[in-house]
Design a protein around this motif. Structure first.
Motif, short mmCIF file in Angstrom:
data_model
loop_
_atom_site.label_atom_id
_atom_site.label_comp_id
_atom_site.label_asym_id
_atom_site.label_seq_id
_atom_site.Cartn_x
_atom_site.Cartn_y
_atom_site.Cartn_z
N GLY A 1 1.05 -0.77 0.38
CA GLY A 1 -0.51 -0.25 0.09
C GLY A 1 1.25 1.71 -0.08
O GLY A 1 1.85 0.96 -0.58
N THR A 2 -0.27 1.84 0.49
CA THR A 2 1.50 3.42 0.11
C THR A 2 0.80 4.52 2.29
O THR A 2 -0.38 4.59 1.99
CB THR A 2 0.67 4.70 -0.47
N LEU A 3 1.58 5.34 2.86
CA LEU A 3 1.52 5.31 4.15
C LEU A 3 0.91 6.65 3.41
O LEU A 3 0.46 7.74 4.72
CB LEU A 3 2.65 5.89 4.33
N LEU A 4 1.21 7.57 2.62
CA LEU A 4 0.77 8.95 2.50
C LEU A 4 -0.51 8.64 0.99
O LEU A 4 -1.16 9.84 0.93
CB LEU A 4 1.40 8.84 1.09
N LYS A 5 -1.35 7.53 1.31
CA LYS A 5 -2.38 6.86 0.54
C LYS A 5 -2.28 7.87 -1.39
O LYS A 5 -1.45 8.74 -1.41
CB LYS A 5 -3.69 7.94 1.70
N SER A 6 -3.74 6.65 -1.82
CA SER A 6 -3.54 7.60 -3.39
C SER A 6 -4.43 7.35 -3.82
O SER A 6 -5.61 7.90 -2.95
CB SER A 6 -2.77 6.21 -4.01
N ALA A 7 -5.62 8.47 -5.10
CA ALA A 7 -6.41 8.80 -5.47
C ALA A 7 -5.73 8.47 -7.18
O ALA A 7 -4.89 9.24 -7.43
CB ALA A 7 -6.73 9.75 -5.53
N ARG A 8 -6.76 8.57 -7.22
CA ARG A 8 -7.32 8.91 -8.92
C ARG A 8 -8.13 10.63 -8.39
O ARG A 8 -9.57 10.54 -8.32
CB ARG A 8 -8.17 8.10 -9.71
N CYS A 9 -7.66 11.97 -9.54
CA CYS A 9 -8.23 13.06 -8.58
C CYS A 9 -8.64 13.09 -10.52
O CYS A 9 -7.71 14.62 -11.29
CB CYS A 9 -6.85 13.95 -8.21
N PRO A 10 -9.76 13.76 -11.01
CA PRO A 10 -9.79 13.88 -12.28
C PRO A 10 -9.65 15.53 -12.31
O PRO A 10 -9.72 16.01 -12.79
CB PRO A 10 -11.70 13.81 -12.37
N GLU A 11 -10.38 16.01 -10.48
CA GLU A 11 -9.82 17.63 -10.59
C GLU A 11 -8.78 18.44 -11.14
O GLU A 11 -8.28 19.49 -11.92
CB GLU A 11 -10.78 18.20 -9.13
N PHE A 12 -7.32 17.42 -11.08
CA PHE A 12 -5.94 18.21 -11.47
C PHE A 12 -5.69 17.96 -12.79
O PHE A 12 -4.57 18.58 -13.11
CB PHE A 12 -4.74 16.74 -10.86
N ARG A 13 -7.15 17.63 -13.85
CA ARG A 13 -7.05 17.65 -15.22
C ARG A 13 -6.83 18.74 -14.65
O ARG A 13 -6.84 19.21 -16.77
CB ARG A 13 -7.76 16.13 -15.69
N GLN A 14 -8.41 19.30 -14.38
CA GLN A 14 -8.36 21.10 -14.63
C GLN A 14 -7.44 22.23 -14.59
O GLN A 14 -6.26 21.75 -13.53
CB GLN A 14 -9.49 21.46 -14.36
N LYS A 15 -7.80 22.63 -15.17
CA LYS A 15 -6.32 24.15 -15.02
C LYS A 15 -6.53 24.71 -13.60
O LYS A 15 -5.70 24.54 -12.82
CB LYS A 15 -7.03 25.03 -15.95
N GLU A 16 -8.01 24.87 -13.35
CA GLU A 16 -8.08 25.53 -11.64
C GLU A 16 -7.71 24.39 -10.46
O GLU A 16 -7.21 25.38 -9.91
CB GLU A 16 -9.29 25.62 -11.54
N GLY A 17 -8.14 23.20 -10.71
CA GLY A 17 -7.70 22.52 -9.95
C GLY A 17 -5.67 22.70 -9.62
O GLY A 17 -4.85 22.65 -8.64
N ARG A 18 -5.19 22.53 -11.17
CA ARG A 18 -3.95 22.40 -10.66
C ARG A 18 -3.02 23.64 -10.18
O ARG A 18 -2.19 23.64 -9.81
CB ARG A 18 -2.72 22.13 -12.46
N HIS A 19 -3.50 24.85 -10.54
CA HIS A 19 -4.03 26.09 -9.59
C HIS A 19 -3.67 26.40 -8.59
O HIS A 19 -2.62 26.80 -7.59
CB HIS A 19 -4.65 27.01 -10.63
N LYS A 20 -5.00 25.27 -8.05
CA LYS A 20 -5.28 25.59 -6.18
C LYS A 20 -4.21 24.63 -5.55
O LYS A 20 -3.11 24.58 -4.98
CB LYS A 20 -6.36 24.99 -5.55
N ALA A 21 -3.37 23.63 -6.38
CA ALA A 21 -2.21 23.02 -5.55
C ALA A 21 -1.20 23.56 -6.16
O ALA A 21 -0.05 23.55 -4.99
CB ALA A 21 -2.06 22.00 -6.99
N TRP A 22 -0.60 24.61 -6.98
CA TRP A 22 0.53 25.61 -7.15
C TRP A 22 0.36 26.02 -5.84
O TRP A 22 1.19 25.93 -5.61
CB TRP A 22 -0.30 25.61 -8.75
N GLU A 23 -0.91 27.04 -5.37
CA GLU A 23 -0.94 27.83 -4.80
C GLU A 23 -0.42 26.93 -3.64
O GLU A 23 0.43 28.02 -2.07
CB GLU A 23 -2.25 27.70 -3.96
N ASN A 24 -0.44 25.82 -2.96
CA ASN A 24 -0.64 24.89 -1.99
C ASN A 24 1.49 24.79 -1.61
O ASN A 24 1.80 24.73 -0.55
CB ASN A 24 -1.53 24.05 -1.69
#
Ligand code: F6P
Length: 326
Positions: free
Chosen positions: A68-91
């Protein structure tokens, strides 16, 4: 070595045994090189939701042997959108993260590549998927363990196949690639394999079934890749049973047991090498490359190449199977 303050690490996509060994290596190598290291939980989803926490050497104690993975995992459709990646960048900015290590498969690398293209974030990929379908590395983390799981399962099924003179169709994972099925087939002595990369596998199977009936071969194992055009082991078994009523046909779908369990020594060592190399690559100023193993040595491949190029099956292994299953 370049000064990089903070490094982030995440696992994304399907989990694979050995991911924890890779996280451990990234965390310890970062601390060894005097960087701060931040674990991002639940892959890109956690990056968007700011599930980010600093990790320390004890955060990865006692994990090298776990699946498994101690950091957990997910498939994330939101990251495929520009807005999602922008939020990621901010963090990422909020935590002062200047380099990212992304552990996963081709979907993970595609996301990493986009993030880096849009915001200039250096990303290093570590290939971890049981499917082994990534170009630029001979082995992905998790593949060896999954192969061993498959072989162990097939060995057990063979006992019943042989005791009852049955023909078993065993479905193996691998999305749309046949690496697990082909190597698993050779290692378990399967009589035939059905894989997406082979055009004429149904015809070959018919030839095999006809000749083995004539030779009064009593039991047989056929490994079927989930992505083969026959539509899975169940469909194929139904078809074969109708066409060849003389065979006593059974089906086993191995499913997610192939993704779990304690990683093999090979996966642990590969994950450790790749994890340390990923951090050192970031510190050398490398960006947007994947760390892989070629001829037993660490090699870097551009992320874009690793996702765009289709990895080729080893044709010699296919020939080997034909020779061995006469
Ligand atoms: O990529 C790894 C893998 O296990 C594939 O072999 C399989 O097709 C897929 O993931 C299954 O994904 P999930 O667990 O999301 O159903």
């Amino acid at each position: 070595m370049q000064k990089i303050g903070n490094i982030g690490v995440l696992t994304s996509g399907g989990d694979a045994p050995g991911m924890n060994a890779a996280i451990r290596a990234v965390v310890r190598a970062a601390i060894y090189h005097q960087c701060r290291i931040f674990g991002i939980r639940c892959g890109y989803k956690g990056l968007i939701e700011d599930q980010i926490e600093e990790m320390f050497s004890p955060s990865v104690s006692n994990v090298i042997q776990t699946g498994g993975t101690l950091l957990k995992s997910a498939r994330c459709p939101e990251f495929r959108q520009k807005e999602g990646r922008h939020k990621a960048w901010e963090n990422l900015k909020k935590h002062g993260i200047e380099g990212l290590v992304a552990i996963g498969g081709d979907g993970t690398f595609r996301g990493a590549q986009e993030l880096s293209q849009e915001y200039g974030m250096p990303v290093i990929g570590i290939p971890a998927t049981i499917d082994n379908d990534i170009s630029g590395t001979e082995y992905t983390i998790g593949y060896d363990t999954a192969l061993n799981t498959i072989v162990e399962a097939v060995d057990k099924i063979r006992d019943t196949a042989s005791a009852h003179n049955r023909l078993f169709f065993i479905e193996v994972m691998g999305r749309d690639a046949g690496f697990l099925t082909l190597r698993g087939g050779i290692a378990s002595g399967a009589e035939a394999v059905m894989i997406p990369e082979l055009q004429n596998d149904e015809e070959k199977l018919r030839n095999f079934l006809e000749s083995s009936y004539k030779k009064a071969k009593t039991s047989s194992i056929v490994l079927v890749a989930e992505g083969d055009e026959v539509g899975g082991a169940l469909r194929l078994a139904e078809k074969v049973q109708k066409e060849y009523p003389e065979y006593d046909v059974r089906v086993t779908i191995l499913g997610h047991i192939q993704r779990g369990g304690s990683p093999s020594a090979f996966d642990r060592v590969s994950a450790s090498r790749m994890g340390v190399s990923a951090v050192e690559a970031l510190l050398r100023g490398e960006k947007n490359v994947m760390v892989g193993l070629i001829n037993g040595q660490i090699a870097l491949t551009p992320l874009l190449k690793s996702v765009k190029e289709k990895k080729q099956l080893n044709r010699q292994l296919l020939e080997l199977l034909d020779i061995l299953s006469i």
